[in-house]
Write a protein that holds these residues in place. Sequence first.
Motif, PDB file in Angstrom:
ATOM      1  N   PRO A  12      53.361  11.456  49.526  1.00 27.83           N
ATOM      2  CA  PRO A  12      55.009  11.147  49.881  1.00 27.83           C
ATOM      3  C   PRO A  12      55.648  10.479  48.619  1.00 27.83           C
ATOM      4  O   PRO A  12      54.817   9.741  48.012  1.00 27.83           O
ATOM      5  CB  PRO A  12      54.787  10.092  50.970  1.00 27.83           C
ATOM      6  CG  PRO A  12      53.464  10.018  51.721  1.00 27.83           C
ATOM      7  CD  PRO A  12      52.390  10.417  50.613  1.00 27.83           C
ATOM      8  N   ASP A  13      56.866  11.215  48.525  1.00 29.26           N
ATOM      9  CA  ASP A  13      57.543  10.989  47.321  1.00 29.26           C
ATOM     10  C   ASP A  13      58.885  10.415  47.739  1.00 29.26           C
ATOM     11  O   ASP A  13      59.705  11.403  47.976  1.00 29.26           O
ATOM     12  CB  ASP A  13      57.483  12.191  46.357  1.00 29.26           C
ATOM     13  CG  ASP A  13      58.293  12.045  44.949  1.00 29.26           C
ATOM     14  OD1 ASP A  13      58.737  10.994  44.770  1.00 29.26           O
ATOM     15  OD2 ASP A  13      58.403  12.863  44.397  1.00 29.26           O
ATOM     16  N   PRO A  14      59.241   9.208  47.383  1.00 28.43           N
ATOM     17  CA  PRO A  14      60.689   8.602  47.745  1.00 28.43           C
ATOM     18  C   PRO A  14      61.720   9.566  46.969  1.00 28.43           C
ATOM     19  O   PRO A  14      62.870   9.447  47.402  1.00 28.43           O
ATOM     20  CB  PRO A  14      60.568   7.205  47.323  1.00 28.43           C
ATOM     21  CG  PRO A  14      59.545   7.148  46.366  1.00 28.43           C
ATOM     22  CD  PRO A  14      58.647   8.078  46.758  1.00 28.43           C
ATOM     23  N   VAL A  15      61.582  10.097  45.689  1.00 30.93           N
ATOM     24  CA  VAL A  15      62.387  10.643  45.131  1.00 30.93           C
ATOM     25  C   VAL A  15      62.751  11.960  45.742  1.00 30.93           C
ATOM     26  O   VAL A  15      63.838  12.424  45.566  1.00 30.93           O
ATOM     27  CB  VAL A  15      62.077  11.175  43.732  1.00 30.93           C
ATOM     28  CG1 VAL A  15      63.157  11.900  42.824  1.00 30.93           C
ATOM     29  CG2 VAL A  15      61.739   9.755  42.889  1.00 30.93           C
ATOM     30  N   THR A  16      61.805  12.722  46.120  1.00 34.50           N
ATOM     31  CA  THR A  16      62.031  14.229  47.143  1.00 34.50           C
ATOM     32  C   THR A  16      62.231  14.006  48.600  1.00 34.50           C
ATOM     33  O   THR A  16      62.769  14.896  49.152  1.00 34.50           O
ATOM     34  CB  THR A  16      61.112  15.068  46.753  1.00 34.50           C
ATOM     35  OG1 THR A  16      59.635  14.474  47.215  1.00 34.50           O
ATOM     36  CG2 THR A  16      61.003  15.130  45.065  1.00 34.50           C
ATOM     37  N   ASN A  17      62.359  12.605  48.971  1.00 28.90           N
ATOM     38  CA  ASN A  17      62.277  12.539  50.457  1.00 28.90           C
ATOM     39  C   ASN A  17      63.843  12.825  50.914  1.00 28.90           C
ATOM     40  O   ASN A  17      64.851  12.651  50.411  1.00 28.90           O
ATOM     41  CB  ASN A  17      62.262  10.827  50.804  1.00 28.90           C
ATOM     42  CG  ASN A  17      62.319  10.837  52.330  1.00 28.90           C
ATOM     43  OD1 ASN A  17      61.577  11.543  53.282  1.00 28.90           O
ATOM     44  ND2 ASN A  17      62.778   9.858  52.607  1.00 28.90           N
ATOM     45  N   GLY A  18      63.490  13.686  52.144  1.00 31.47           N
ATOM     46  CA  GLY A  18      65.031  14.427  52.328  1.00 31.47           C
ATOM     47  C   GLY A  18      65.291  15.864  51.860  1.00 31.47           C
ATOM     48  O   GLY A  18      66.091  16.601  52.467  1.00 31.47           O
ATOM     49  N   LEU A  19      64.712  16.215  50.826  1.00 30.28           N
ATOM     50  CA  LEU A  19      64.607  17.489  50.107  1.00 30.28           C
ATOM     51  C   LEU A  19      63.803  18.606  50.861  1.00 30.28           C
ATOM     52  O   LEU A  19      62.485  18.180  50.973  1.00 30.28           O
ATOM     53  CB  LEU A  19      64.519  17.227  48.895  1.00 30.28           C
ATOM     54  CG  LEU A  19      65.741  16.710  47.843  1.00 30.28           C
ATOM     55  CD1 LEU A  19      65.419  16.437  46.362  1.00 30.28           C
ATOM     56  CD2 LEU A  19      67.047  17.117  48.082  1.00 30.28           C
ATOM     57  N   GLN A  20      64.087  19.732  50.720  1.00 33.31           N
ATOM     58  CA  GLN A  20      63.249  20.941  51.225  1.00 33.31           C
ATOM     59  C   GLN A  20      62.709  21.260  49.759  1.00 33.31           C
ATOM     60  O   GLN A  20      63.320  21.972  49.018  1.00 33.31           O
ATOM     61  CB  GLN A  20      63.969  22.193  51.536  1.00 33.31           C
ATOM     62  CG  GLN A  20      64.868  21.809  52.869  1.00 33.31           C
ATOM     63  CD  GLN A  20      65.343  23.125  53.706  1.00 33.31           C
ATOM     64  OE1 GLN A  20      64.802  24.037  53.771  1.00 33.31           O
ATOM     65  NE2 GLN A  20      66.668  22.876  53.917  1.00 33.31           N
ATOM     66  N   VAL A  21      61.466  20.905  49.655  1.00 31.81           N
ATOM     67  CA  VAL A  21      60.696  21.181  48.202  1.00 31.81           C
ATOM     68  C   VAL A  21      59.527  21.978  48.162  1.00 31.81           C
ATOM     69  O   VAL A  21      58.940  21.782  49.447  1.00 31.81           O
ATOM     70  CB  VAL A  21      60.486  19.877  47.183  1.00 31.81           C
ATOM     71  CG1 VAL A  21      61.774  19.289  47.001  1.00 31.81           C
ATOM     72  CG2 VAL A  21      59.723  18.837  48.223  1.00 31.81           C
ATOM     73  N   TYR A  22      59.096  22.972  47.548  1.00 31.78           N
ATOM     74  CA  TYR A  22      57.873  23.693  47.711  1.00 31.78           C
ATOM     75  C   TYR A  22      57.247  24.049  46.340  1.00 31.78           C
ATOM     76  O   TYR A  22      58.122  24.136  45.386  1.00 31.78           O
ATOM     77  CB  TYR A  22      58.383  24.994  48.466  1.00 31.78           C
ATOM     78  CG  TYR A  22      59.067  25.088  49.711  1.00 31.78           C
ATOM     79  CD1 TYR A  22      58.362  25.193  50.949  1.00 31.78           C
ATOM     80  CD2 TYR A  22      60.463  24.999  49.942  1.00 31.78           C
ATOM     81  CE1 TYR A  22      59.102  25.117  52.368  1.00 31.78           C
ATOM     82  CE2 TYR A  22      61.328  24.969  51.012  1.00 31.78           C
ATOM     83  CZ  TYR A  22      60.291  25.039  52.055  1.00 31.78           C
ATOM     84  OH  TYR A  22      61.036  25.109  53.214  1.00 31.78           O
TER      85      TYR A  22
END
Length: 391
Positions: A12-22
């Motif tokens: 889990p990454d708080p920096v990307t939390n909420g982003l759609q990343v792949y």
Amino acid sequence: MTRFLPLPVAEPDPVTNGLQVYIVGGAVRDALLGLPAGDRDWVVVGATPEAMSARGFVPVGGDFPVFLHPVTKEEYALARTERKSGRGYQGFTFYTGADVSLADDLRRRDLTVNAIAQTPQGQLVDPLNGLADIQARVLRHVGDAFVEDPVRLLRLARFAARFADFSIAPETLALAQRLVAEGEVDALVPERVWREMAKGLMSAHPERMFEVLRNTGALQRVMPGFVFDVRLAERLECASASRLSLAGRFALAVLHSPSPETLARHLRAPVEVVDYSRLLPCIVAWQCGTALGEAGMPAKAGKASPESVLTLIEQADGLRKPDRFQALLQAAACTCQEEQSTMSMAQWLTCLAKVHDVDAGAVARSCAGRPAQIKAAVREARLAALEGLVS
């Protein structure tokens, strides 16, 4: 059935939390092939450059928005589409709006095996059936836009060299030939050709890269004057098995071309590669007992003697750069077996050590008052050191 190994689930990454990343591209492909994981590339769907900057991402992209993660420093690119707007690989207009989907982004990629994405939770997204092509061991283009970007031809050739058990889909080869016929390949700058060629040369089967370029008609367009001779594959297989450096591999590839050094300079190759390309033909001619005549045909060369050994060491700057000289000898060994060589590697190392041990300073002092004689006296001392070591 091949056993596939997906990428590990990301923490889990708080920096990307909420982003759609792949995770996309090579990292996914290699993990599915059970190969060591390299650098991960990420694509972000539905975001804007402003939103990325607000999260601490550092923009580094030129033509399109690419960002570095503030902690991991991994690359995150906004999902994008592209449209042909000019000639060559730079003739594209990119669109990175928040409405670009992951499928849109994957459809702009070169090969289906490179168009697979994975969520941070480990789920694969494969709208173009790249996994099936991995299972079938096939390199297949994503779409007809393949013909619009000549770099894709270079990448196809490089991947053929890296994945020797993969075939190229016939329709993909046909598109590559069309790309050449329509002149798109002529827009490639030498530096871009070199970048892909360097990667292909360091693969397990670099000869396949040259075969693909030849079979598509691109070889002479990107490497004018290159000679694809019958022993090229044998030399490059030996280079790979011997773990030769990039410079040694390229020098072997262009060995029988009329002007190896010119080819290296044409590609804007590093100075070391240019030097190897210039020196290896001399080493091969001496070490293998042949000289390269017209069209790379062998012709008789001289025998080993203190004079010829020292001359070759001098021509190759072997005293100042003994490691390079030894590497050139190792490359030359890919053209003739040691039992056929004029001298063995052990003999060469002994000769190098003996010549190096000559105290040039002491010789110079013995010529006090006669400075014009110092150079000749040092050379005579080195020749004397070689007496009895070579016949």
